[in-house]
Enzyme design. Structure first.
Site, PDB file in Angstrom:
ATOM      1  N   LYS A 121       0.692  -1.043  -0.056  1.00 54.73           N
ATOM      2  CA  LYS A 121      -0.153  -0.046  -0.017  1.00 54.73           C
ATOM      3  C   LYS A 121       0.948   1.284   0.046  1.00 54.73           C
ATOM      4  O   LYS A 121       0.709   1.952  -0.844  1.00 54.73           O
ATOM      5  CB  LYS A 121      -0.853  -0.121   1.226  1.00 54.73           C
ATOM      6  CG  LYS A 121      -1.927   1.217   1.054  1.00 54.73           C
ATOM      7  CD  LYS A 121      -1.275   2.191   2.514  1.00 54.73           C
ATOM      8  CE  LYS A 121      -2.076   3.305   2.392  1.00 54.73           C
ATOM      9  NZ  LYS A 121      -1.276   4.624   3.107  1.00 54.73           N
ATOM     10  N   ASP A 139      -6.278   0.776   0.850  1.00 53.38           N
ATOM     11  CA  ASP A 139      -6.168   0.981   2.303  1.00 53.38           C
ATOM     12  C   ASP A 139      -7.574   0.574   2.715  1.00 53.38           C
ATOM     13  O   ASP A 139      -8.536  -0.018   2.322  1.00 53.38           O
ATOM     14  CB  ASP A 139      -5.851   2.524   2.476  1.00 53.38           C
ATOM     15  CG  ASP A 139      -6.996   3.436   1.916  1.00 53.38           C
ATOM     16  OD1 ASP A 139      -8.027   2.783   1.475  1.00 53.38           O
ATOM     17  OD2 ASP A 139      -6.979   4.675   2.031  1.00 53.38           O
TER      18      ASP A 139
END
Length: 214
Positions: A121, A139
């Site tokens: 991420k 996320d």
DNA sequence: ATCCCGAGGG
DNA sequence: CCCTCTGGAT
């Protein structure tokens, strides 16, 4: 499962809800974005932005942060969750940048992920924001929205969410779509009390319909 | 699967 | 009080 066509229609509506969506972390250099993004794990951007000015005033670049005292860095970021792990990680990351990468960020996703505290991420966020390298950072918001819209099974992993979004969205829209989905999740389709009763994509949303009907 | 972990919101 | 926040490493 929502079809590709229907998902893209919903995405366009979301884009129009937040046309100005953008990254909200504050930074001056790619290095600072990397550090801020590491710090943002399980923390709000506002909380990170409150701590980073003081941190970057003392340690603006990899060279200075690489030589920092752990206790002092912990002090700088103490108001952010998980601060002990993060202090250790950003110092080690800085040391590796200096020693192995000529004090510059590797532009390769895999290489970037060799830095401690940098996972998939974070690598996607940094490469997309700084160099425009296509990617979708999944996320908590992007995962929640993807599951509420039912484009992936409820049990899907974040990697499966990322792969599905990359299939549904044209590559040139990946980076911007990521920001639109985040704003939608942060300010409208919130985790706790989502605004389903005033939601422009309600007709596309399995979760929303069920939520309103009880 | 579990740990790390403070601030802000409801 | 309890839940959530641009997760990652073990």
């Amino acid at each position: 499962m929502l079809s590709k066509k229907r998902f893209l229609e919903a995405l366009d509506i979301i884009v129009n809800m937040f046309p100005e969506a953008h990254g909200e972390l504050e930074w001056e250099t790619p290095f600072q974005l990397l550090i801020a993004t590491i710090l943002s794990a399980q923390a709000t951007d506002k909380g990170v932005n409150k701590a980073t000015p003081g941190l970057f005033a003392k340690y603006p670049d990899p060279e200075s942060l690489a030589q920092a005292d752990v206790a002092d860095v912990e002090q700088c970021i103490r108001t952010i969750g998980l601060y002990k792990t993060k202090a250790k990680n950003i110092i080690k990351t800085s040391q590796m940048l200096v020693e192995n990468f000529n004090s510059e960020l590797p532009r390769d996703k895999k290489l970037l992920q060799t830095l401690p505290g940098v996972g998939r991420k974070t690598a996607n966020v940094v490469l997309g924001e700084t160099y425009g390298i296509p990617g979708i950072a999944v996320d908590t918001h992007v995962e929640r929205i993807s599951k509420r819209l039912d484009i992936v099974p409820q049990k899907a992993s974040v990697l499966e969410v990322e792969e599905k979004l990359m299939k549904l969205i044209p590559e040139e829209r990946w980076v911007e779509s990521h920001h639109h989905l985040i704003f939608f999740g942060r300010y409208h389709c919130t985790a706790r009390a989502p605004k389903c009763e005033e939601c422009p994509v309600l007709e596309y949303c399995k979760f929303g319909k069920r939520n309103l009907n009880g």
